[in-house]
Structure formats: structure tokens, C-alpha cells
Enzyme design. Sequence first.
Site, mmCIF file in Angstrom:
data_model
loop_
_atom_site.group_PDB
_atom_site.id
_atom_site.type_symbol
_atom_site.label_atom_id
_atom_site.label_comp_id
_atom_site.label_asym_id
_atom_site.label_seq_id
_atom_site.Cartn_x
_atom_site.Cartn_y
_atom_site.Cartn_z
ATOM 1 N N ALA A 5 0.820 -1.209 0.000
ATOM 2 C CA ALA A 5 0.000 0.000 0.000
ATOM 3 C C ALA A 5 0.861 1.269 0.000
ATOM 4 C CB ALA A 5 -0.932 -0.019 1.209
ATOM 5 N N GLY A 7 4.092 1.585 -0.733
ATOM 6 C CA GLY A 7 4.928 1.630 -1.945
ATOM 7 C C GLY A 7 4.137 2.157 -3.128
ATOM 8 N N LYS A 173 8.633 7.053 16.029
ATOM 9 C CA LYS A 173 7.720 6.068 15.412
ATOM 10 C C LYS A 173 7.942 4.694 16.034
ATOM 11 C CE LYS A 173 6.023 4.442 10.945
ATOM 12 N NZ LYS A 173 4.791 3.917 11.456
ATOM 13 N N ASN A 177 5.138 2.442 17.784
ATOM 14 C CA ASN A 177 4.866 1.113 17.213
ATOM 15 C C ASN A 177 5.112 -0.008 18.232
ATOM 16 O OD1 ASN A 177 6.020 1.933 13.853
ATOM 17 N ND2 ASN A 177 3.981 1.974 14.683
ATOM 18 N N ASN A 191 -6.856 0.281 16.587
ATOM 19 C CA ASN A 191 -6.014 1.078 17.492
ATOM 20 C C ASN A 191 -6.830 1.758 18.594
ATOM 21 O OD1 ASN A 191 -4.110 0.312 15.688
ATOM 22 N ND2 ASN A 191 -3.655 2.354 14.884
HETATM 23 O O1 KPL Z 1 2.401 2.851 12.207
HETATM 24 C C1 KPL Z 1 1.402 2.279 12.552
HETATM 25 C C2 KPL Z 1 1.240 0.872 12.124
HETATM 26 O O2 KPL Z 1 0.140 0.363 12.091
HETATM 27 O O3 KPL Z 1 2.284 0.248 11.802
HETATM 28 C C3 KPL Z 1 0.430 2.980 13.459
HETATM 29 C C4 KPL Z 1 0.922 4.386 13.766
HETATM 30 C C5 KPL Z 1 0.296 2.213 14.739
HETATM 31 C C6 KPL Z 1 -0.913 3.199 12.828
HETATM 32 O O4 KPL Z 1 -1.674 2.049 12.721
#
Ligand code: KPL
Length: 290
Positions: A5, A7, A173, A177, A191
Site C-alpha cells: 500500500a 509503496g 515512530k 509502534n 487502534n
Molecule cells: O504505524 C502504525 C502501524 O500500524 O504500523 C500505526 C501508527 C500504529 C498506525 O496504525
Amino acid sequence: MGAGAIGCLYADALDRGGLQTSLILRHATDQQSVALIVEREGAKEQRYLNIANHQDLEPILHLLVTTKAFDVYAAVSGIAHRLNENSVIVLLVNGMGLAEQLNATYPHLNLYCATTTHGAYRIAPQHICHAGLGETRIGRQGLEQPPDWYGLWDDAIENCHWDANINTALWFKLAVNCIVNPLTALHHCPNGELATDRSLSDKVAHLCDEVSHICRAAGHADIADLLPQSVARVIRQTATNRSSMLQDVEHGRPTEIDYINGFLLQVAEQHGIAAPLNNELIQRVKNHAV
Ligand code: KPL
């Protein structure tokens, strides 16, 4: 390379921005081009992109890598004969440690890292939905001024920023994550449920403490201090998302846990910090996934 998605989203934007773009697919095909379909806000756009021929030998000038973290090393190695010191390689992948891994084997490669908050999901191969507008940050740690090629990206990609302190963006990030991805994958929830379900929000809070402690030891006190608020914000902004790790588990694919919580655990070990919650999550996700 890595026509999932994200990419496809960037290939579409770069090509639309006038940068002739080819997809490097995992398997060789006789097809020379493919129709790429992007849906956003109820509208559907289609454009044809070249497919790189697996027999091609000429050097690649710009390579955007958007594979799963565990595929990066093998995928780049597979086309290493087409990369030289003039090739620009942008790694836009989840997790950390991949640039270092590539650099150890291919020290001549011109590597940059990127991170994105765009939301996209795949409807079918080369057919995606751009579900949430976000930003892109690209950089190489300490490189204050963007290189010349970056101007083309800046023109083609909406809301794109050069980041001389890209490591902080990558660590931010990573920290988020490490919390959202394994918990949603194990509890099979979007989420947003991490905030609305009391027992899950308690788990988020405990995990935030452990992750913050490791971030601080790694020199990211700024991320550590604000982690609970930052995680709450990301959960709110992506409440309806099914995290990438949850999607991997649901589709029976391997997960990126080794490059997310696994990377964090390595850093914890280097600093002599115990990380029992991360350790347990890694084991449980591995037992859960293939
Ligand atoms: O980066 C994400 C992922 O799903 O890998 C988040 C920020 C958690 C968004 O879903």
C-alpha cells in the site's frame, strides 16, 4: 521496491510529479506495465507504471524501498549489482536497524531514511486506498541541507519535509509502534480500543513506562517525557486503523516484531535495562503469528 500500500502510494505520487517511476516486483513477470489504482475520498484514479525487468542490468539512480522490514536486506541484495555509489536509496520501512545492517555489507550505498504518517491499505495488488493524509520526513542523520535530488521529492510529495534529525523521527515512530502494534495484534482490535478498553489502556500505560525508560537511556529523553501523550494522540488519530502488525497476523504473514520491539530490546540489553514486558510481547506475537 515493495509494491504494497505505501509503496504504491509513493510510486503514484512520484510518477504523477513527473519522476518516471517503475515498480520492482518480487517475482519476474512478462508484463511491462501495470495499472495502478488509487482511491481517495470516494474518487478512483488509475495510471500505468512500468514494471522493472528482472533481467535489467543498468544502474538504478533512485530506489525507494517500502518492503516489509524482514525483506529489506534480501531485496536490496537481490539488486545490489544495479546499485553503485551514485544510487540514492531511501528506506521507508517500519522498525529500525536496517540502514546499519545494509551499511555493514554495502558501505558504498548512499542511504537515506524516511518515515510517514500517511494511512493506506491494499484493496488488491496495485489497487490501494489512501485512507489518511499524513506527512513524510526524509533525512540522513546530521545532514543539515537536503541533497539536490530531494527538491524533486519535495515537489512531487505533498507535505514532505527534510529532517536533519531523522533519528528522532524514527525513534518516535519506533516507540509508538512498540506499544500500539503488538497490543493490537494480540488483542485483535483497532487502534482506538487501546484507549477505550480499560484493561488495554492499563497495558498501554505500563508499556509506555518501560519503553520510555529505554528511550531515555538511548538519548531520547524528549520522546520519553512525552510518550504517554504522544501514544494517546496517535491512538486517537488512528482510532479506526487496524495496525500493520494486526493485519500481518490476520493474514498469516510474518510480523515485523524483530525490527520493532526486538530492536528496542537489543538497545535495552546494551544499556543493562530489563524489559520484561517487551520480552513477553515478542514471544507472544511470535507464538501467535506464523
Ligand atoms: O504505524 C502504525 C502501524 O500500524 O504500523 C500505526 C501508527 C500504529 C498506525 O496504525
